[in-house]
Design a protein around this motif. Sequence first.
Motif, PDB file in Angstrom:
ATOM      1  N   PHE A  25       0.831  -1.210   0.000  1.00  0.00           N
ATOM      2  CA  PHE A  25       0.000   0.000   0.000  1.00  0.00           C
ATOM      3  C   PHE A  25       0.864   1.258   0.000  1.00  0.00           C
ATOM      4  O   PHE A  25       0.507   2.275  -0.589  1.00  0.00           O
ATOM      5  N   SER A  26       2.018   1.192   0.685  1.00  0.00           N
ATOM      6  CA  SER A  26       2.895   2.359   0.780  1.00  0.00           C
ATOM      7  C   SER A  26       3.616   2.622  -0.529  1.00  0.00           C
ATOM      8  O   SER A  26       3.897   3.769  -0.877  1.00  0.00           O
ATOM      9  N   PHE A  27       3.935   1.565  -1.270  1.00  0.00           N
ATOM     10  CA  PHE A  27       4.576   1.745  -2.568  1.00  0.00           C
ATOM     11  C   PHE A  27       3.605   2.342  -3.577  1.00  0.00           C
ATOM     12  O   PHE A  27       3.921   3.251  -4.325  1.00  0.00           O
ATOM     13  N   LEU A  55      10.061   4.231   5.862  1.00  0.00           N
ATOM     14  CA  LEU A  55      11.222   3.456   5.402  1.00  0.00           C
ATOM     15  C   LEU A  55      10.999   2.921   3.994  1.00  0.00           C
ATOM     16  O   LEU A  55      11.931   2.880   3.176  1.00  0.00           O
ATOM     17  N   VAL A  56       9.770   2.507   3.714  1.00  0.00           N
ATOM     18  CA  VAL A  56       9.453   2.011   2.366  1.00  0.00           C
ATOM     19  C   VAL A  56       9.658   3.110   1.336  1.00  0.00           C
ATOM     20  O   VAL A  56      10.261   2.895   0.278  1.00  0.00           O
ATOM     21  N   GLU A 116      21.012   5.712   0.104  1.00  0.00           N
ATOM     22  CA  GLU A 116      21.419   6.853   0.916  1.00  0.00           C
ATOM     23  C   GLU A 116      20.238   7.428   1.703  1.00  0.00           C
ATOM     24  O   GLU A 116      20.370   7.812   2.864  1.00  0.00           O
ATOM     25  N   GLN A 117      19.088   7.506   1.045  1.00  0.00           N
ATOM     26  CA  GLN A 117      17.898   8.017   1.724  1.00  0.00           C
ATOM     27  C   GLN A 117      17.498   7.102   2.880  1.00  0.00           C
ATOM     28  O   GLN A 117      17.162   7.567   3.969  1.00  0.00           O
ATOM     29  N   PHE A 149      14.881  -4.237   6.449  1.00  0.00           N
ATOM     30  CA  PHE A 149      15.076  -5.296   5.457  1.00  0.00           C
ATOM     31  C   PHE A 149      13.800  -5.538   4.654  1.00  0.00           C
ATOM     32  O   PHE A 149      13.847  -5.815   3.455  1.00  0.00           O
ATOM     33  N   MET A 150      12.647  -5.437   5.325  1.00  0.00           N
ATOM     34  CA  MET A 150      11.386  -5.597   4.598  1.00  0.00           C
ATOM     35  C   MET A 150      11.209  -4.483   3.578  1.00  0.00           C
ATOM     36  O   MET A 150      10.737  -4.716   2.460  1.00  0.00           O
ATOM     37  N   ALA A 151      11.578  -3.254   3.955  1.00  0.00           N
ATOM     38  CA  ALA A 151      11.461  -2.135   3.027  1.00  0.00           C
ATOM     39  C   ALA A 151      12.341  -2.335   1.803  1.00  0.00           C
ATOM     40  O   ALA A 151      12.003  -1.890   0.706  1.00  0.00           O
ATOM     41  N   MET A 152      13.466  -3.023   1.977  1.00  0.00           N
ATOM     42  CA  MET A 152      14.379  -3.301   0.863  1.00  0.00           C
ATOM     43  C   MET A 152      14.033  -4.589   0.130  1.00  0.00           C
ATOM     44  O   MET A 152      14.779  -5.033  -0.726  1.00  0.00           O
TER      45      MET A 152
END
Length: 464
Positions: free
Chosen positions: A68-70, A274-275, A283-284, A350-353
């Motif tokens: 949903f955030s993406f 984070l997402v 970097e962000q 790690f989930m965000a990545m």
Amino acid sequence: MGTKNFLARAMALSASKGIQDGFISLLLLWLARTDQSGYGLFMFGIGVAAMIRSVLALGLDQYSLREFSFSLQGRGEVLARIVRIKIILGGLILAGLALFGFLKGWNNTQSVVVLAIAVGQVMDGLAESFFNLFRAEGRQVREGGFRAGANLVGALYGAACLLLGLGVTRLVFFLVICNGLKLLVAVVGARRLKLTPTLTNRGGLLPAGQAAHILLFAGVSVLGSFYNYIQIFLLKQFQPLSEVAFYGAAYDLTSGFSGLVSQIIIGAVLFPSLVAAADQGKEQLAGRLREYFRQLIIYGMGVVFFLGTLGGWFLPLLYGSPFQAAVLPLKILAPATLLSFVNNMAIYAFMAMRQERRLLLFHLVPAGVSLLLGLLLIPVAGAVGAAGNLLACRFVMTVIIISQLHRHLPFIKLKALKPVFVGGLAWGGVYFVLGKVQPVLAAIVALIVYGLVVRYYGVRGNGD
């Protein structure tokens, strides 16, 4: 997301979480003082339900919030599939739990308590899927209001049960009431805010091409719950309910702090940020982690100091003198609370990545340690052994996941942690000098000194 927006959203959800935990804690304190065995049984039921919830969720809450955030496009289809999965799994799990209780020879009281708590967890899991829509659009304040109202109604029912002496089998239904209301207001609220354009879906059970990701999320969720809650099961297996109650009291007091930060501030507010940062580049994301890691350590050390000193006075005051035996497990669990903050931030990073596969591998080690070490410690040391088990598992997890995250994405600056080192020394010095005279007063003064030192350096500063 600006600092003011972050703080507003975090405070809204933190307040609703605080209200929820406050109501539950008051009811459980009341129960502990009037029925210690009933309290132990209730804590066992919560441990069982937490394991069930992890299987029910299968990491779908984190997965859906990330998607949903993406992008908000197609969210109705994703939500429909996730809700359908949770309903099917919830029914299967409840049926399996009832059968397990029958085969184990649980009496009616045990069966009612465990099943009622499990039903409440199923409802809460469904509500969480809809609340993720609020979080993805930055509506945590609205979510907090919905949660607070539902929890208030459930708490009033629970208070009436205790006041009338209706027993634990009727008290436990306050979780069904408040979580059922949460589900209702989450669905109605999302509809009215037009956050669910459509929930119709006739395709497969899992989102197309996402089965592997969801299964990896499931593995992470199950293993994480396993090493955090296996202590309750082992205590119930090898020790009397009184030991379950002692550990439950210590864990309940510490989990109030860890749940507030790990689930709400990190999981519900920071994770969408984070997402978004991960989508902009390493970097962000590293900058965002660097910004909040320091604050987690500062506040986490304050919690450790509080629980390690004042906790020994505070816990018996809350639960009564029979729970004096829970003080040592509480002091052991104090540093485990800080480790929970750190570990959860790394997990969500790690989930965000989209690194779920690595996360699954990281969780295998503490899960194995929890079972082996638990079988050695808990039969001989009871609640103290259970607390030591959890601390050891979280420490192992911290070493693995933080070292790997920093290696992949450098974000730790020791210079930025200067307030923690200086504040910790100041706290220790004050407590050492005054503690021999008046321990409680010394702990309070030492905590104030720690807060002033941290404030002097500036919580939002870079520590230079």
